[in-house]
Structures are given as structure tokens and as C-alpha cells.
Scaffold this motif. Structure first.
Motif, PDB file in Angstrom:
ATOM      1  N   GLY A 184       0.804  -1.222   0.000  1.00 24.04           N
ATOM      2  CA  GLY A 184       0.000   0.000   0.000  1.00 24.04           C
ATOM      3  C   GLY A 184       0.834   1.267   0.000  1.00 24.04           C
ATOM      4  N   ALA A 185       2.134   1.138  -0.264  1.00 23.83           N
ATOM      5  CA  ALA A 185       3.011   2.314  -0.249  1.00 23.83           C
ATOM      6  C   ALA A 185       2.860   3.155  -1.519  1.00 23.83           C
ATOM      7  CB  ALA A 185       4.467   1.872  -0.082  1.00 23.83           C
ATOM      8  N   ILE A 186       2.400   2.539  -2.616  1.00 27.21           N
ATOM      9  CA  ILE A 186       2.020   3.302  -3.807  1.00 27.21           C
ATOM     10  C   ILE A 186       0.593   2.901  -4.185  1.00 27.21           C
ATOM     11  CG2 ILE A 186       4.387   3.541  -4.683  1.00 27.21           C
ATOM     12  CD1 ILE A 186       3.706   1.388  -6.776  1.00 27.21           C
ATOM     13  N   THR A 187      -0.036   3.716  -5.020  1.00 29.22           N
ATOM     14  CA  THR A 187      -1.457   3.492  -5.351  1.00 29.22           C
ATOM     15  C   THR A 187      -1.599   2.734  -6.671  1.00 29.22           C
ATOM     16  OG1 THR A 187      -1.617   5.522  -6.629  1.00 29.22           O
ATOM     17  CG2 THR A 187      -2.024   5.692  -4.242  1.00 29.22           C
ATOM     18  N   GLN A 188      -2.814   2.273  -6.928  1.00 29.54           N
ATOM     19  CA  GLN A 188      -3.110   1.649  -8.221  1.00 29.54           C
ATOM     20  C   GLN A 188      -2.850   2.642  -9.347  1.00 29.54           C
ATOM     21  OE1 GLN A 188      -3.913  -1.027  -9.916  1.00 29.54           O
ATOM     22  NE2 GLN A 188      -3.857  -2.434  -8.180  1.00 29.54           N
ATOM     23  N   HIS A 189      -3.180   3.898  -9.095  1.00 28.78           N
ATOM     24  CA  HIS A 189      -2.950   4.930 -10.116  1.00 28.78           C
ATOM     25  C   HIS A 189      -1.448   5.028 -10.426  1.00 28.78           C
ATOM     26  CE1 HIS A 189      -2.248   9.065 -11.614  1.00 28.78           C
ATOM     27  NE2 HIS A 189      -3.372   8.827 -12.287  1.00 28.78           N
ATOM     28  N   ASP A 190      -0.626   5.009  -9.367  1.00 30.29           N
ATOM     29  CA  ASP A 190       0.831   5.032  -9.575  1.00 30.29           C
ATOM     30  C   ASP A 190       1.274   3.832 -10.415  1.00 30.29           C
ATOM     31  OD1 ASP A 190       1.149   7.286  -7.991  1.00 30.29           O
ATOM     32  OD2 ASP A 190       1.493   6.119  -6.172  1.00 30.29           O
ATOM     33  N   TRP A 191       0.727   2.697 -10.058  1.00 33.49           N
ATOM     34  CA  TRP A 191       1.116   1.438 -10.705  1.00 33.49           C
ATOM     35  C   TRP A 191       0.812   1.485 -12.200  1.00 33.49           C
ATOM     36  CZ3 TRP A 191       4.220  -2.390 -10.084  1.00 33.49           C
ATOM     37  CH2 TRP A 191       3.982  -3.660 -10.616  1.00 33.49           C
ATOM     38  N   ILE A 192      -0.380   2.007 -12.547  1.00 29.79           N
ATOM     39  CA  ILE A 192      -0.770   2.115 -13.953  1.00 29.79           C
ATOM     40  C   ILE A 192       0.098   3.146 -14.673  1.00 29.79           C
ATOM     41  CG2 ILE A 192      -2.660   2.882 -15.463  1.00 29.79           C
ATOM     42  CD1 ILE A 192      -4.554   1.504 -13.401  1.00 29.79           C
ATOM     43  N   GLU A 193       0.409   4.213 -13.965  1.00 28.60           N
ATOM     44  CA  GLU A 193       1.275   5.236 -14.562  1.00 28.60           C
ATOM     45  C   GLU A 193       2.664   4.655 -14.861  1.00 28.60           C
ATOM     46  OE1 GLU A 193       0.827   9.675 -13.293  1.00 28.60           O
ATOM     47  OE2 GLU A 193       2.594   8.873 -12.293  1.00 28.60           O
ATOM     48  N   LEU A 194       3.168   3.851 -13.934  1.00 28.06           N
ATOM     49  CA  LEU A 194       4.485   3.227 -14.124  1.00 28.06           C
ATOM     50  C   LEU A 194       4.503   2.318 -15.356  1.00 28.06           C
ATOM     51  CD1 LEU A 194       5.325   2.386 -10.424  1.00 28.06           C
ATOM     52  CD2 LEU A 194       6.894   3.526 -12.002  1.00 28.06           C
ATOM     53  N   GLU A 195       3.384   1.646 -15.558  1.00 24.45           N
ATOM     54  CA  GLU A 195       3.272   0.701 -16.673  1.00 24.45           C
ATOM     55  C   GLU A 195       3.623   1.375 -18.006  1.00 24.45           C
ATOM     56  OE1 GLU A 195      -0.238  -1.943 -16.393  1.00 24.45           O
ATOM     57  OE2 GLU A 195      -0.705  -1.116 -18.360  1.00 24.45           O
ATOM     58  N   ILE A 465       8.871 -12.631  -0.851  1.00 29.71           N
ATOM     59  CA  ILE A 465       8.844 -12.572   0.621  1.00 29.71           C
ATOM     60  C   ILE A 465       7.372 -12.645   1.042  1.00 29.71           C
ATOM     61  CG2 ILE A 465       9.451 -11.190   2.658  1.00 29.71           C
ATOM     62  CD1 ILE A 465      11.910 -11.870   1.062  1.00 29.71           C
ATOM     63  N   PRO A 466       7.029 -13.508   1.997  1.00 30.39           N
ATOM     64  CA  PRO A 466       5.626 -13.579   2.433  1.00 30.39           C
ATOM     65  C   PRO A 466       5.120 -12.209   2.881  1.00 30.39           C
ATOM     66  CG  PRO A 466       6.884 -15.408   3.345  1.00 30.39           C
ATOM     67  CD  PRO A 466       7.875 -14.504   2.686  1.00 30.39           C
ATOM     68  N   LYS A 467       3.872 -11.921   2.519  1.00 29.14           N
ATOM     69  CA  LYS A 467       3.307 -10.593   2.767  1.00 29.14           C
ATOM     70  C   LYS A 467       3.367 -10.215   4.245  1.00 29.14           C
ATOM     71  CE  LYS A 467      -0.800  -7.938   1.528  1.00 29.14           C
ATOM     72  NZ  LYS A 467      -2.093  -8.037   0.815  1.00 29.14           N
ATOM     73  N   LYS A 468       3.129 -11.199   5.099  1.00 27.01           N
ATOM     74  CA  LYS A 468       3.090 -10.825   6.518  1.00 27.01           C
ATOM     75  C   LYS A 468       4.484 -10.436   7.028  1.00 27.01           C
ATOM     76  CE  LYS A 468       3.338 -15.205   9.087  1.00 27.01           C
ATOM     77  NZ  LYS A 468       2.510 -16.147   9.845  1.00 27.01           N
ATOM     78  N   LEU A 469       5.535 -10.946   6.372  1.00 28.75           N
ATOM     79  CA  LEU A 469       6.885 -10.529   6.755  1.00 28.75           C
ATOM     80  C   LEU A 469       7.233  -9.174   6.134  1.00 28.75           C
ATOM     81  CD1 LEU A 469       8.842 -13.908   6.553  1.00 28.75           C
ATOM     82  CD2 LEU A 469       7.870 -12.784   8.552  1.00 28.75           C
ATOM     83  N   LEU A 470       6.767  -8.961   4.893  1.00 27.37           N
ATOM     84  CA  LEU A 470       6.957  -7.637   4.287  1.00 27.37           C
ATOM     85  C   LEU A 470       6.373  -6.556   5.175  1.00 27.37           C
ATOM     86  CD1 LEU A 470       6.080  -8.017   0.475  1.00 27.37           C
ATOM     87  CD2 LEU A 470       8.321  -7.454   1.426  1.00 27.37           C
ATOM     88  N   GLN A 471       5.184  -6.867   5.741  1.00 27.46           N
ATOM     89  CA  GLN A 471       4.511  -5.887   6.598  1.00 27.46           C
ATOM     90  C   GLN A 471       5.281  -5.636   7.896  1.00 27.46           C
ATOM     91  OE1 GLN A 471       0.796  -7.984   6.594  1.00 27.46           O
ATOM     92  NE2 GLN A 471      -0.156  -6.612   5.087  1.00 27.46           N
TER      93      GLN A 471
END
Ligand code: FES
Length: 584
Positions: A184-195, A465-471
Motif C-alpha cells: 500500500g506504499a504506492i497506489t493503483q494509479h501510480d502502478w498504472i502510470e508506471l506501466e 517474501i511472504p506478505k506478513k513478513l513484508l509488513q
């Protein structure tokens, strides 16, 4: 460009194309007739070297090669200017991102196709156009087996990417931003822009991933015009270089300057030295062995490790450092890099131009000592890792590799419990489960992802990396697989475990909860399980990988060698003993 010293020019009658075109036979009539059918007059092709251009590694599914049709025209320009007759031959396209399950499954396909295209046609010499990851070793493997004059014209890296003020490298940052999105550190909008922003021009990945690693190695070995691999795809000097390839190959044909006349183990060692200084992709360890086998030159992981222990990472490029291929080019490119490691090079080795390494680097200059570092100021000191560490132990008796320069310092010696997955699907289904029994000390293992098990040894080795460890802020863990890893990725990932699980390697015996010990300094990887227990498990072992009874995958599973042997087909290794085709 081409040095003729010490070489003897051949007569036109000595060129292999003349077997097709010159005789006064009904067959030769048909060959000349069909060439004229395409609009070429007799005088345009008769009495000239015929140069094949393996062009259609271009396709609409191969973004990195989208400019190669135009580059083929530039090569042709050079061939015509030098008095040759250029022809294009379509070949398999292997766009790294689009081809599933992995382009590695098809590297040997393109190598076979290259060899057979050259054999079956009246070709005297060839310019190979490629660059996206596996296309470079594949094209070279095929040409080496055919052993006619060959020059490699690299596709060139793409232009630097930037997003919101940050430099973005293809592949490397995709993974980074994906993890940020998961958190959740970047948004879906960011992700699409990066694409739409990250890969912004023609050319291969702009990091020191597998593509630039392999084209740079080809350059350091002498398969390209000196320094060609560093020229950005979109730079005007790139088509100029392509035209020079066309001019040079015509001379190479007249003087029969084929690989067996100039390629030695010294060229391979120079390629390996460059690989280490560049902090290149672990994929190169497989491809170099496969290429050497095709040239009947003995090369193994020990040869690479010996140089890896002496040459630190000097190129300050992603994923080991912070620059991109544009920075490398403007800093002086590969020739400047080679000059900085000249004490490790065989300076008398020659390449396609019949000139020596010492001549290539004589006028090279470094314009940016931060991007191309000196030996006493490496990006990563040898004490903290190198481009290739070879591990051995009861988990990988025939070797495993890792890019230790990309490993976390706290994990250089690590003991932890195994968390084992039998397939990539199983791993994907479970890795983000909040109930997954995993801690930052766990050692994540994926098996059945090797040459036979994959099949094709996909680039799955940068296990998530498992999500719960990333968190919890965990960004790296010890991860082990018989897969490969993209050259654009990083982390404490142990790869190419040999023999792989699918052929009964010890990786097949590991169970979740077994304690695994990694010691990078000692070069060891072991499971701390006693031999009697391993024997019991071995006796009860049943294959768990998917097998194929038809298609290319079946042929692949039946004949592919293990990672430490290059993953070539067992019947394609070593020199060519196939006769020239009869012409009836
Ligand atoms: Fe083609 Fe990276 S995807 S070079």
C-alpha cells in the motif's frame, strides 16, 4: 576496421555459397533462377559472398527487438558497400517477458534453428541480430556449431526511465514497486502510470540484467565490434554500428575468419572477467558453459569462481549499483571497463576484427569514475560479495550459484528452518496466507523448477517474501531453488541447484522444518539432516514434477543437461561433425 594481417584472402570458388550458385547444373540454374525471381540481377549476387542476417528475432511480441528490421537494413547497407550480397533469414523470436513459461525453454530451439538455417542455405557468413536475454547465447551457440564467419550485432539497451523524479530500471524497479503496491506504499494509479513510463524506448533492458550481461560478455569475448554492446539502441551510432557489422563480415568471409580460427579459452576468460566487473546476471554462468561446449572448449563453474574471487563489482549499475546503461555508455562503456581490469585480461586475445584486446582498449577512456569504478574503489568490496559465488554441499553436490554481492550482509551466514514448496503454483497459492508458518529466519525453498522440472528452468528464483513478513519490514530472506533468477533482480537467492529435484537431486529430499545452513564465505550449502535419514527419504522418493510425452517440452526434458553443464541438449554439445549438405 578489419585487420587483414597474417590472413590469406580466399578465391570466390572457395566460398560455400558457390556450391549452390556456380555449377553448370540444373540445380544451380534453379538457385540462380529463384534468386533472380526476387528481383536481383545475376551480377548482384554471382561472385559475391552471401551474408545471412538472422533478423527475425524481430517480432511484434519481442519489444526489445522492435527496431531490428530497420537495423537489418543498416547491416545490408554495409554488406552492399563492401561488395557482398545480403539476405535475411527469419528465426524464432524470444521476447523475454512475453514467452511462457520461459525463454530458456527455447534457447536451444533458437540455437538449433540458427545452426540449421545456416547449414541448409548458401550462406558464407552471418551477422546475428539479437540482445534480449537468451537470444544472444542462442544465436552464438548455433553459429559456433556451424563455424562460419560470424559477427554479433547487439540490439542495444533502452533509454533511461524516470518516474516522479526517480530513475527507474526495467525489471529491477518493477519488482520493487510491486512490493510497494502490495504494502500500500504506492497506489493503483501510480502502478498504472508506471506501466506506461518505465520502458520508454526501443532496446533491451537498461539495467545490468541478463541482456546487457550477455551482450557485454559477447563484446569482451570479441564477437562484436569493440564496444558495440554499450551503444544505446536509440542512439544514431547504433545503426552506424550495424552498417559497420555489414562491412566487416564481408572481409571476414573473404579471409575465412571463423570462430575456430580466433576463439580460444582466453576469450571466454575475458568474457568472464567482464561479467564479474559488471556484476552481471547469474544466467551467464549457464550460457557461458553452453557456448564453450559448442566450441569444444573446456569451461566450468570453477573457472568462473576463480575470477569472481579476484574481480569485484566495479560497474555502478542496477541491480548491484545505482546507474543505468545510458550512464555506462556515457562513462566510456565496456572498453573503459575492460581497461580498468586489464591486469586480469588476456590482452593478446583477438575477435571478429582480428585485432587484439590491447588494441581495443588502447584509446578507451573513463569519463565517470563513479559509474565505472577503479579496482581500489569497488561498488561492492570482495569481502561483501561478488557477482558469482559457487556453493557446494549436501544440498547441491554439483553446485549452486548466487550473486553474493546482491545478498544481505546479515544473511551471509545463516541457519534456519526450511519451508518447502513443490511447485510455483503451490508457492503462489500460499505465500501471502496470513496463517503461513514462516518467520524471517525461515529458508524458503522451491523445487521442480529446474531444467527438467520447470521445464526450462524459469526465472522464479527470486522467491517472493511472504506478505506478513513484508509488513513487518523484512525485505530479504534466504531463498533456494533449482530455478534461475532474472538478472535484474537481487536478494539472498541461491539458484541453479544441481542436480535438480526432478532428476532426484538432494533438493527433492528436503522437508519443511529441516535446518538449512548457508555459509557464503565458506562456499557451502547444507541441510543438517543425517545421512541415514536422507537414505530413507531417497528410497521413498517419488517424482512430483510434470512430465511431457509430446511436443518440444518432451524433447527438452529427455535431452537437456543440468545447470552446471550449460542446459544444452546432450546431442548438440561439442564441435560440429555434421557434413555440408549434398546439393542435388
Ligand atoms: Fe528483453 Fe529485458 S525483456 S532485455
Amino acid at each position: 576496421m578489419f585487420n587483414k594481417d597474417g590472413l590469406t584472402r580466399r578465391e570466390i570458388s572457395e566460398l560455400r555459397s558457390q556450391r549452390w550458385y556456380a555449377p553448370k547444373t540444373i540445380r544451380a540454374f534453379a538457385h540462380r533462377q529463384r534468386t533472380q525471381q526476387m528481383g536481383f540481377a545475376r551480377e548482384e549476387f554471382l561472385g559475391k559472398p552471401v551474408i545471412g542476417i538472422i533478423i527475425n528475432t524481430w517480432s511484434d511480441m519481442s519489444a526489445c527487438h522492435s527496431h531490428l528490421r530497420e537495423r537489418a537494413e543498416a547491416v545490408k547497407r554495409g554488406v552492399w558497400a563492401a561488395g557482398g550480397f545480403p539476405v535475411e533469414l527469419p528465426a524464432l523470436s524470444m521476447g523475454e517477458v512475453m514467452v511462457k513459461p520461459t525463454t530458456m525453454l527455447y534457447r536451444n530451439f533458437l540455437a538449433m534453428e540458427t545452426e540449421e538455417l545456416l547449414r541448409q542455405h548458401p550462406i558464407d557468413g552471418v551477422v546475428l541480430l539479437g540482445g534480449c536475454d537468451k537470444s544472444t547465447p542462442a544465436l552464438l551457440m548455433g553459429a559456433l556449431s556451424m563455424d562460419i564467419p560470424v559477427i554479433f550485432c547487439p540490439a542495444g539497451p533502452m533509454t533511461t526511465g524516470k518516474w516522479h523524479g526517480q530513475v527507474t530500471g526495467a525489471g529491477t524497479h518493477t519488482k520493487k514497486f510491486w512490493d510497494q503496491l502490495r504494502l500500500g506504499a504506492i497506489t493503483q494509479h501510480d502502478w498504472i502510470e508506471l506501466e506506461g513510463a518505465m520502458t520508454r524506448s526501443i532496446g533491451t533492458c537498461n539495467t545490468m540484467g541478463t541482456a546487457s550481461t550477455m551482450t557485454s560478455i559477447a563484446d569482451a569475448m570479441g564477437f562484436t565490434l569493440p564496444g558495440a554492446s554499450s551503444i544505446p539502441a536509440a542512439d544514431c551510432r547504433h545503426p552506424q554500428m550495424a552498417a559497420q557489422c555489414g562491412q566487416t563480415i564481408v572481409d571476414m568471409v573473404w579471409y575465412d575468419h571463423k570462430p575456430s580460427r580466433w576463439l580460444t579459452k582466453q576469450n571466454f576468460l575475458n568474457g568472464i572477467a567482464a561479467y564479474m566487473a559488471l556484476g552481471g546476471s547469474t544466467n551467464a554462468a549457464i550460457h557461458l558453459i553452453a557456448m564453450a561446449n559448442r566450441a569444444s572448449i573446456a569451461l566450468n563453474l570453477d573457472d568462473m569462481e576463480a575470477l569472481a574471487r579476484r574481480i569485484p563489482v566495479l560497474a555502478n549499475l542496477f541491480p548491484s549499483g545505482k546507474g543505468l546503461m545510458d550512464d555506462f555508455f556515457f562513462a566510456g562503456g565496456l572498453m573503459a571497463q575492460l581497461k580498468k581490469i586489464s591486469q586480469f585480461l588476456h590482452l593478446d586475445a583477438k575477435g571478429v576484427t582480428n585485432t587484439s584486446v590491447s588494441a581495443w582498449i588502447e584509446n578507451a577512456h573513463c569519463y565517470d569514475d563513479d559509474t565505472i569504478r577503479d579496482l581500489d574503489n569497488p561498488v561492492i568490496p570482495l569481502t561483501q560479495g561478488c557477482a558469482l559465488t559457487v556453493l557446494r554441499g549436501n544440498l547441491c553436490p554439483n553446485g549452486a550459484v548466487m550473486k553474493s554481492s546482491a545478498a544481505s550482509p546479515q544473511l551471509r551466514h545463516h541457519v534456519g528452518p526450511a519451508l518447502v514448496f513443490d511447485s510455483h503454483q503451490q508457492l503462489s497459492d500460499c505465500i501471502d496466507d496470513p496463517a503461513l508458518d514462516v518467520t524471517k529466519d525461515s529458508v524458503i525453498i522451491l523445487r521442480n523448477a529446474g531444467p527438467v522440472g520447470g521445464p526450462g528452468m524459469p526465472e522464479w528464483g527470486n522467491l517472493p517474501i511472504p506478505k506478513k513478513l513484508l509488513q513487518q519490514g523484512v525485505t530479504d530472506m534466504v531463498r533456494i531453488s533449482d530455478a534461475r533468477m532474472s538478472g535484474t533482480h537481487y536478494g539472498t537467492c541461491i539458484l541453479h541447484v544441481a542436480p535438480e529435484a526432478a532428476v532426484g537431486g538432494p533438493l527433492a529430499l528436503v522437508q519443511t522444518g529441516d535446518r538449512i545452513e548457508l555459509d557464503i564465505a565458506a562456499g557451502t550449502l547444507n541441510m543438517l539432516v543425517d545421512e541415514a535419514e536422507l537414505a530413507r527419504r531417497r528410497a521413498a522418493l517419488k517424482p512430483t514434477h510434470q512430465t511431457f510425452s509430446r511436443s518440444w517440452s518432451a524433447l527438452y526434458q529427455q535431452h537437456v543437461t543440468q545447470a552446471d553443464q550449460g542446459c544444452d541438449f546432450d546431442f548438440l554439445q561439442s564441435g560440429s561433425d555434421v557434413p555440408e549438405p549434398p546439393i542435388f
